[in-house]
Write a protein that holds these residues in place. Sequence first.
Motif, short mmCIF file in Angstrom:
data_model
loop_
_atom_site.label_atom_id
_atom_site.label_comp_id
_atom_site.label_asym_id
_atom_site.label_seq_id
_atom_site.Cartn_x
_atom_site.Cartn_y
_atom_site.Cartn_z
N LEU A 80 0.84 -1.16 0.10
CA LEU A 80 0.09 0.08 0.03
C LEU A 80 0.92 1.24 0.09
O LEU A 80 0.37 2.22 -0.63
N ALA A 81 2.00 1.35 0.68
CA ALA A 81 2.80 2.44 0.80
C ALA A 81 3.37 2.75 -0.54
O ALA A 81 3.16 3.99 -0.96
N ALA A 82 4.06 1.89 -1.28
CA ALA A 82 4.36 2.14 -2.52
C ALA A 82 3.48 2.52 -3.63
O ALA A 82 3.61 3.62 -4.35
N PHE A 83 2.15 1.97 -3.36
CA PHE A 83 1.31 2.32 -4.22
C PHE A 83 0.88 3.64 -4.01
O PHE A 83 0.47 4.59 -4.94
N THR A 84 0.54 4.16 -2.88
CA THR A 84 0.22 5.41 -2.38
C THR A 84 1.28 6.62 -2.88
O THR A 84 0.89 7.60 -3.62
N THR A 85 2.52 6.33 -2.74
CA THR A 85 3.57 7.10 -3.14
C THR A 85 3.50 7.22 -4.66
O THR A 85 3.70 8.18 -5.20
N ALA A 86 3.42 6.21 -5.44
CA ALA A 86 3.56 6.24 -6.89
C ALA A 86 2.12 6.89 -7.41
O ALA A 86 2.27 7.71 -8.35
N GLU A 87 1.07 6.86 -6.73
CA GLU A 87 -0.36 7.24 -7.43
C GLU A 87 -0.07 9.11 -6.92
O GLU A 87 -0.50 9.53 -7.69
N ARG A 88 0.36 9.28 -5.95
CA ARG A 88 0.75 10.77 -5.56
C ARG A 88 1.66 11.35 -6.78
O ARG A 88 1.39 12.52 -7.27
N ALA A 89 2.85 10.52 -6.85
CA ALA A 89 3.65 11.09 -7.91
C ALA A 89 3.06 11.07 -9.51
O ALA A 89 3.34 12.02 -10.15
N SER A 90 2.11 10.20 -9.59
CA SER A 90 1.63 10.32 -11.23
C SER A 90 -0.01 10.99 -11.03
O SER A 90 -0.55 10.65 -11.86
N ALA A 91 -0.10 11.70 -10.11
CA ALA A 91 -1.60 12.17 -9.95
C ALA A 91 -2.07 12.88 -11.34
O ALA A 91 -3.17 12.82 -11.78
N LYS A 92 -1.12 13.50 -11.85
CA LYS A 92 -1.52 14.20 -13.18
C LYS A 92 -1.47 13.50 -14.49
O LYS A 92 -1.69 13.86 -15.54
#
Length: 305
Positions: free
Chosen positions: A185-197
């Motif tokens: 989950l932590a890696a998923f959240t980090t990746a999605e925050r970085a790719s939000a746009k």
Amino acid sequence: MSNNRQSPPANKLIIAISSRALFDLRESHQVYEEQGVEAFSAYQIERENDVLPKGEAFSLVEKFLQINERLGGEPRVEVILLSRNSADTGLRVFNSIEHYGLRISRAAFCNGGSPYRYISPFGCHLFLSTDGSDVRRALEQGIAAATLIPGGARQRGDEVLRFAFDGDAVIFSDEAEQIFKREGLAAFTTAERASAKQPLQGGPFKGFLEALQHLQGEFEAERCPIRTALVTARSAPAHERVIRTLRAWNIRIDESIFLGGLPKGEFLRAFGADVFFDDQPNHCASAAQHVATGHVPHGIANLED
């Protein structure tokens, strides 16, 4: 994935459905399983004037076909019947269709063979079946498809047709879900925050959702007989990429529910879903206790199957 599928007819939304999804054929299927094809054929012919009980997708199909009555003019939606029965034994199915007043005129009866190969020539946007192997083959052709899970169908009190969708590996690709499954989950959240746009790639139901929205556009918003919902385990901050992706695609969903891992069933029942599509078998089993549910065997969650 095959790219040779026929383009659906312009301005028409087409759903293909198996006879075992439209009607409850458990009794006759048991005869087939225990006694073979000849006994099954004799059983159906002897009862060809006996009306079949309604199946998991009956209410969905009934509401779907009512859209033509609301719009008038040239039919804008169509249901195609696909069956492993022969045309001879399929007469009971057509007699039942006539009894219930369903406007279904096109069909393929394959006499034991898989009907999935006719989905593309008919130009279908969606295929619903109880046979998982046929559904997988349809998905490989680039067609939205789901395996209906027994027991979830409910008769809704109004005429509004409500579709609910999971996000990752259904509307969207499973690119984000792959990170979650492999790294947590932590890696998923980090990746999605970085790719939000950065918009997600489309999943197997993107085309169906686009066609559905086009059909919704034929109605005034307050009188539209179709509603859609995104029901996802995502939560903030992973919600932003989903919202921006739909915006980039110019797709509007009526309701978006970000559950942060809560069970989906009660929310689907509150929405009044006529059918819910999800890629994860455990989520489907839970949802099927509340609403009709279709398993989408696509993406990393289904590699072990």
